[in-house]
Design an enzyme around this catalytic site. Structure first.
Site, PDB file in Angstrom:
ATOM      1  N   GLU A   1      15.255  34.957   7.919  1.00 46.35           N
ATOM      2  CA  GLU A   1      16.665  34.722   8.264  1.00 46.35           C
ATOM      3  C   GLU A   1      17.471  36.017   8.150  1.00 46.35           C
ATOM      4  OE1 GLU A   1      16.942  30.071   6.771  1.00 46.35           O
ATOM      5  OE2 GLU A   1      17.121  31.654   5.282  1.00 46.35           O
TER       6      GLU A   1
ATOM      7  N   ASP B   1      13.943  22.459  13.179  1.00 53.52           N
ATOM      8  CA  ASP B   1      13.039  21.294  13.200  1.00 53.52           C
ATOM      9  C   ASP B   1      13.874  20.019  13.126  1.00 53.52           C
ATOM     10  OD1 ASP B   1      13.057  22.496  10.177  1.00 53.52           O
ATOM     11  OD2 ASP B   1      13.166  20.315  10.168  1.00 53.52           O
TER      12      ASP B   1
ATOM     13  N   ILE C   1      12.641  18.269   3.994  1.00 50.35           N
ATOM     14  CA  ILE C   1      12.591  16.908   4.546  1.00 50.35           C
ATOM     15  C   ILE C   1      11.604  16.866   5.720  1.00 50.35           C
ATOM     16  CG2 ILE C   1      13.933  14.966   5.483  1.00 50.35           C
ATOM     17  CD1 ILE C   1      14.840  15.822   2.638  1.00 50.35           C
TER      18      ILE C   1
ATOM     19  N   MET D   1      18.471  23.483   2.080  1.00 47.83           N
ATOM     20  CA  MET D   1      18.198  23.477   0.646  1.00 47.83           C
ATOM     21  C   MET D   1      19.117  24.379  -0.186  1.00 47.83           C
ATOM     22  SD  MET D   1      14.018  23.301   0.956  1.00 47.83           S
ATOM     23  CE  MET D   1      13.726  22.976  -0.770  1.00 47.83           C
TER      24      MET D   1
ATOM     25  N   GLY E   1      17.134  21.614   9.191  1.00 45.62           N
ATOM     26  CA  GLY E   1      16.523  20.504   9.922  1.00 45.62           C
ATOM     27  C   GLY E   1      17.629  19.666  10.559  1.00 45.62           C
TER      28      GLY E   1
HETATM   29  N1  ADE Z   1      15.401  23.861   6.372  1.00 52.51           N
HETATM   30  C1  ADE Z   1      14.931  23.822   7.641  1.00 52.51           C
HETATM   31  N2  ADE Z   1      14.380  22.635   7.915  1.00 52.51           N
HETATM   32  C2  ADE Z   1      14.479  21.897   6.789  1.00 52.51           C
HETATM   33  C3  ADE Z   1      14.081  20.597   6.441  1.00 52.51           C
HETATM   34  N3  ADE Z   1      13.425  19.822   7.309  1.00 52.51           N
HETATM   35  N4  ADE Z   1      14.321  20.160   5.192  1.00 52.51           N
HETATM   36  C4  ADE Z   1      14.960  20.957   4.294  1.00 52.51           C
HETATM   37  N5  ADE Z   1      15.356  22.202   4.577  1.00 52.51           N
HETATM   38  C5  ADE Z   1      15.123  22.681   5.814  1.00 52.51           C
END
Ligand code: ADE
Length: 232
Positions: free
Chosen positions: A11, A198, A154, A174, A77
């Site tokens: 990042e 994602d 997640i 997070m 996410g």
């Molecule tokens: N950062 C990027 N994707 C994530 C996810 N699925 N869960 C938690 N933090 C993330």
């Protein structure tokens, strides 16, 4: 001076591409990189993954550099069904979805003990300005709303549904919730720019690895537009 916090190397690397006059410093296990971004003094920090790392780094950043305000940049996410990989999520507020004292009467899930808030709002002028800067970046879609943070990656549709039902929200990650809490407690202005890597579903670990670079680049591009024009 603007303080910029990223959790991961991938990042921060996309921001370092346009950072000049770089000077590296280490303090309390965190790497801080001072530099100039389009004429503005910035300090970039690599906090590591999760809320404790992010909180420690944010507090250290504030105490050592006292930036005018803080921007957290990275990937997330997607939660909202219309949000796609590569899209931008700009937080209007942050929630710590794993803070749970709801077994006590009158307490709600996500409520932060001591502060007694579930959601901490980002600083309005920063969020508004990021939104304006994002409009010029086509064809990327921009979403504004609550970003949910917890010490969990997640990767389950069940967990995603649970989060959606409990808090709504556009994206999960997070760190932002704890960065928001530290900024709130220090009366420091802050904003959050995340790009979707994602869908927080069964394939989120695979998608994350596949898209972290391109999505980090999207988030870094929004930051660069913001820094170019935030004083206008
Ligand atoms: N950062 C990027 N994707 C994530 C996810 N699925 N869960 C938690 N933090 C993330």
């Amino acid at each position: 001076m603007i303080g910029i916090i990223c959790a991961m190397r991938q990042e921060i690397e996309e921001i370092l591409v346009f950072t000049k006059e770089i000077k590296e410093e280490c303090y309390r296990n965190f790497k801080f990189i001072r530099g100039n971004i389009f004429g503005t003094e910035c300090v970039l920090s690599l906090c590591g993954i999760g809320k404790v790392h992010a909180a420690m780094c944010t507090q250290t950043l504030i105490m050592k550099y006292n930036p005018d305000f803080i921007i957290n940049v990275g990937v997330a996410g997607g939660i909202a069904p219309e949000i796609k990989i590569g899209d931008i999520a700009i937080a209007s507020g942050v929630v710590q979805h794993d803070f749970d004292i709801s077994s006590f009467e009158g307490r709600k899930k996500g409520e932060i003990a001591g502060i007694d808030l579930i959601e901490i709002e980002t600083t309005k002028w920063i969020t508004d300005k990021i939104l304006v800067c994002s409009k010029s970046i086509n064809p990327i879609q921009i979403h504004t709303g609550t970003i949910l943070s917890g010490d969990q990656f997640i990767c389950s549709p069940q967990k995603l549904t649970e989060l959606k039902n409990e808090f709504g929200g556009i994206a999960c990650e997070m760190e932002a919730g704890s960065i928001g809490q530290v900024c709130y407690m220090n009366k420091k202005e802050f904003g959050i720019i995340r790009s979707i890597s994602d869908h927080a579903d069964n394939s989120s670990n695979i998608d994350f690895d596949k898209f972290i670079k391109s999505s980090s680049k999207n988030a870094a591009n929004i930051l660069s537009n913001f820094i170019k024009s935030y004083r206008d």
